[in-house]
Design a protein around this motif. Structure first.
Motif, PDB file in Angstrom:
ATOM      1  N   VAL A  19       0.808  -1.224   0.000  1.00  0.00           N
ATOM      2  CA  VAL A  19       0.000   0.000   0.000  1.00  0.00           C
ATOM      3  C   VAL A  19       0.843   1.277   0.000  1.00  0.00           C
ATOM      4  O   VAL A  19       0.535   2.197  -0.767  1.00  0.00           O
ATOM      5  CB  VAL A  19      -1.024  -0.024   1.163  1.00  0.00           C
ATOM      6  CG1 VAL A  19      -1.701   1.318   1.324  1.00  0.00           C
ATOM      7  CG2 VAL A  19      -2.054  -1.118   0.921  1.00  0.00           C
ATOM      8  N   PRO A  20       1.901   1.394   0.805  1.00  0.00           N
ATOM      9  CA  PRO A  20       2.687   2.635   0.745  1.00  0.00           C
ATOM     10  C   PRO A  20       3.269   2.922  -0.646  1.00  0.00           C
ATOM     11  O   PRO A  20       3.317   4.068  -1.080  1.00  0.00           O
ATOM     12  CB  PRO A  20       3.800   2.408   1.765  1.00  0.00           C
ATOM     13  CG  PRO A  20       3.243   1.414   2.711  1.00  0.00           C
ATOM     14  CD  PRO A  20       2.371   0.529   1.887  1.00  0.00           C
ATOM     15  N   LYS A  26       0.835   7.338  -6.375  1.00  0.00           N
ATOM     16  CA  LYS A  26      -0.503   7.862  -6.657  1.00  0.00           C
ATOM     17  C   LYS A  26      -1.262   6.982  -7.659  1.00  0.00           C
ATOM     18  O   LYS A  26      -1.888   7.469  -8.588  1.00  0.00           O
ATOM     19  CB  LYS A  26      -0.422   9.302  -7.152  1.00  0.00           C
ATOM     20  CG  LYS A  26       0.151  10.238  -6.114  1.00  0.00           C
ATOM     21  CD  LYS A  26       0.162  11.647  -6.578  1.00  0.00           C
ATOM     22  CE  LYS A  26       0.780  12.504  -5.481  1.00  0.00           C
ATOM     23  NZ  LYS A  26       0.859  13.896  -5.833  1.00  0.00           N
ATOM     24  N   LEU A  27      -1.201   5.690  -7.443  1.00  0.00           N
ATOM     25  CA  LEU A  27      -1.908   4.716  -8.268  1.00  0.00           C
ATOM     26  C   LEU A  27      -3.218   4.340  -7.570  1.00  0.00           C
ATOM     27  O   LEU A  27      -3.362   3.273  -6.990  1.00  0.00           O
ATOM     28  CB  LEU A  27      -1.032   3.482  -8.493  1.00  0.00           C
ATOM     29  CG  LEU A  27       0.301   3.728  -9.192  1.00  0.00           C
ATOM     30  CD1 LEU A  27       1.151   2.478  -9.205  1.00  0.00           C
ATOM     31  CD2 LEU A  27       0.061   4.235 -10.606  1.00  0.00           C
ATOM     32  N   HIS A  28      -4.176   5.256  -7.638  1.00  0.00           N
ATOM     33  CA  HIS A  28      -5.419   5.077  -6.884  1.00  0.00           C
ATOM     34  C   HIS A  28      -6.301   3.971  -7.452  1.00  0.00           C
ATOM     35  O   HIS A  28      -6.918   3.210  -6.685  1.00  0.00           O
ATOM     36  CB  HIS A  28      -6.181   6.395  -6.816  1.00  0.00           C
ATOM     37  CG  HIS A  28      -5.408   7.471  -6.123  1.00  0.00           C
ATOM     38  ND1 HIS A  28      -5.166   7.450  -4.772  1.00  0.00           N
ATOM     39  CD2 HIS A  28      -4.783   8.573  -6.591  1.00  0.00           C
ATOM     40  CE1 HIS A  28      -4.445   8.496  -4.430  1.00  0.00           C
ATOM     41  NE2 HIS A  28      -4.189   9.210  -5.527  1.00  0.00           N
ATOM     42  N   TRP A  32      -7.459   0.582  -5.419  1.00  0.00           N
ATOM     43  CA  TRP A  32      -8.828   0.081  -5.255  1.00  0.00           C
ATOM     44  C   TRP A  32      -8.932  -1.377  -5.684  1.00  0.00           C
ATOM     45  O   TRP A  32      -9.546  -2.198  -4.994  1.00  0.00           O
ATOM     46  CB  TRP A  32      -9.821   0.924  -6.056  1.00  0.00           C
ATOM     47  CG  TRP A  32     -10.231   2.164  -5.361  1.00  0.00           C
ATOM     48  CD1 TRP A  32      -9.825   3.433  -5.640  1.00  0.00           C
ATOM     49  CD2 TRP A  32     -11.123   2.267  -4.241  1.00  0.00           C
ATOM     50  NE1 TRP A  32     -10.401   4.313  -4.768  1.00  0.00           N
ATOM     51  CE2 TRP A  32     -11.212   3.621  -3.899  1.00  0.00           C
ATOM     52  CE3 TRP A  32     -11.849   1.346  -3.498  1.00  0.00           C
ATOM     53  CZ2 TRP A  32     -11.996   4.078  -2.855  1.00  0.00           C
ATOM     54  CZ3 TRP A  32     -12.629   1.795  -2.458  1.00  0.00           C
ATOM     55  CH2 TRP A  32     -12.694   3.143  -2.138  1.00  0.00           C
ATOM     56  N   LEU A  33      -8.348  -1.708  -6.821  1.00  0.00           N
ATOM     57  CA  LEU A  33      -8.381  -3.092  -7.301  1.00  0.00           C
ATOM     58  C   LEU A  33      -7.627  -4.007  -6.344  1.00  0.00           C
ATOM     59  O   LEU A  33      -8.099  -5.100  -6.018  1.00  0.00           O
ATOM     60  CB  LEU A  33      -7.789  -3.180  -8.706  1.00  0.00           C
ATOM     61  CG  LEU A  33      -7.802  -4.564  -9.324  1.00  0.00           C
ATOM     62  CD1 LEU A  33      -9.233  -5.069  -9.494  1.00  0.00           C
ATOM     63  CD2 LEU A  33      -7.077  -4.554 -10.642  1.00  0.00           C
ATOM     64  N   PHE A  34      -6.465  -3.576  -5.887  1.00  0.00           N
ATOM     65  CA  PHE A  34      -5.683  -4.340  -4.921  1.00  0.00           C
ATOM     66  C   PHE A  34      -6.495  -4.589  -3.656  1.00  0.00           C
ATOM     67  O   PHE A  34      -6.534  -5.705  -3.141  1.00  0.00           O
ATOM     68  CB  PHE A  34      -4.389  -3.583  -4.596  1.00  0.00           C
ATOM     69  CG  PHE A  34      -3.613  -4.155  -3.457  1.00  0.00           C
ATOM     70  CD1 PHE A  34      -2.826  -5.273  -3.628  1.00  0.00           C
ATOM     71  CD2 PHE A  34      -3.671  -3.571  -2.198  1.00  0.00           C
ATOM     72  CE1 PHE A  34      -2.100  -5.793  -2.583  1.00  0.00           C
ATOM     73  CE2 PHE A  34      -2.954  -4.084  -1.144  1.00  0.00           C
ATOM     74  CZ  PHE A  34      -2.168  -5.207  -1.329  1.00  0.00           C
ATOM     75  N   SER A  35      -7.159  -3.550  -3.172  1.00  0.00           N
ATOM     76  CA  SER A  35      -7.951  -3.675  -1.950  1.00  0.00           C
ATOM     77  C   SER A  35      -9.107  -4.645  -2.136  1.00  0.00           C
ATOM     78  O   SER A  35      -9.378  -5.482  -1.268  1.00  0.00           O
ATOM     79  CB  SER A  35      -8.490  -2.312  -1.525  1.00  0.00           C
ATOM     80  OG  SER A  35      -7.439  -1.424  -1.287  1.00  0.00           O
ATOM     81  N   PHE A  36      -9.783  -4.529  -3.270  1.00  0.00           N
ATOM     82  CA  PHE A  36     -10.910  -5.424  -3.541  1.00  0.00           C
ATOM     83  C   PHE A  36     -10.451  -6.876  -3.605  1.00  0.00           C
ATOM     84  O   PHE A  36     -11.039  -7.756  -2.969  1.00  0.00           O
ATOM     85  CB  PHE A  36     -11.596  -5.031  -4.851  1.00  0.00           C
ATOM     86  CG  PHE A  36     -12.647  -6.006  -5.293  1.00  0.00           C
ATOM     87  CD1 PHE A  36     -13.866  -6.070  -4.643  1.00  0.00           C
ATOM     88  CD2 PHE A  36     -12.402  -6.877  -6.336  1.00  0.00           C
ATOM     89  CE1 PHE A  36     -14.834  -6.980  -5.031  1.00  0.00           C
ATOM     90  CE2 PHE A  36     -13.359  -7.786  -6.736  1.00  0.00           C
ATOM     91  CZ  PHE A  36     -14.574  -7.832  -6.077  1.00  0.00           C
TER      92      PHE A  36
END
Length: 77
Positions: A19-20, A26-28, A32-36
């Motif tokens: 995540v850091p 700044k790959l938002h 989001w895809l990573f988090s999902f």
């Protein structure tokens, strides 16, 4: 419970590493895809650790396509 704790520790390590970097670059959308995908994998891992049966995706495909296959088979006879 030890398995679930192990899964959560592994997830925390993955988050601390990835995540850091995503935030710094700044790959938002990627975040989001990573988090999902990470949440989906976490839920599936915990469900498997609790020995809960979940539906196999192939069963859904068979349920959908079986009538079509039977119809085509009757046409070809």
């Amino acid at each position: 419970m030890l398995t679930i704790a192990g899964i959560l520790i592994a997830i925390a390590i993955i988050i601390a590493i990835d995540v850091p970097v995503l935030l710094r670059k700044k790959l938002h959308k990627e975040l989001w895809l990573f988090s999902f995908l990470l949440c989906l994998g976490t839920v599936l891992g915990i469900v498997q650790a609790l020995h809960i049966q979940i539906a196999n995706p192939m069963d859904w495909l068979i349920m959908v396509y079986k009538p079509v296959a039977d119809l085509i088979e009757t046409w070809l006879k």
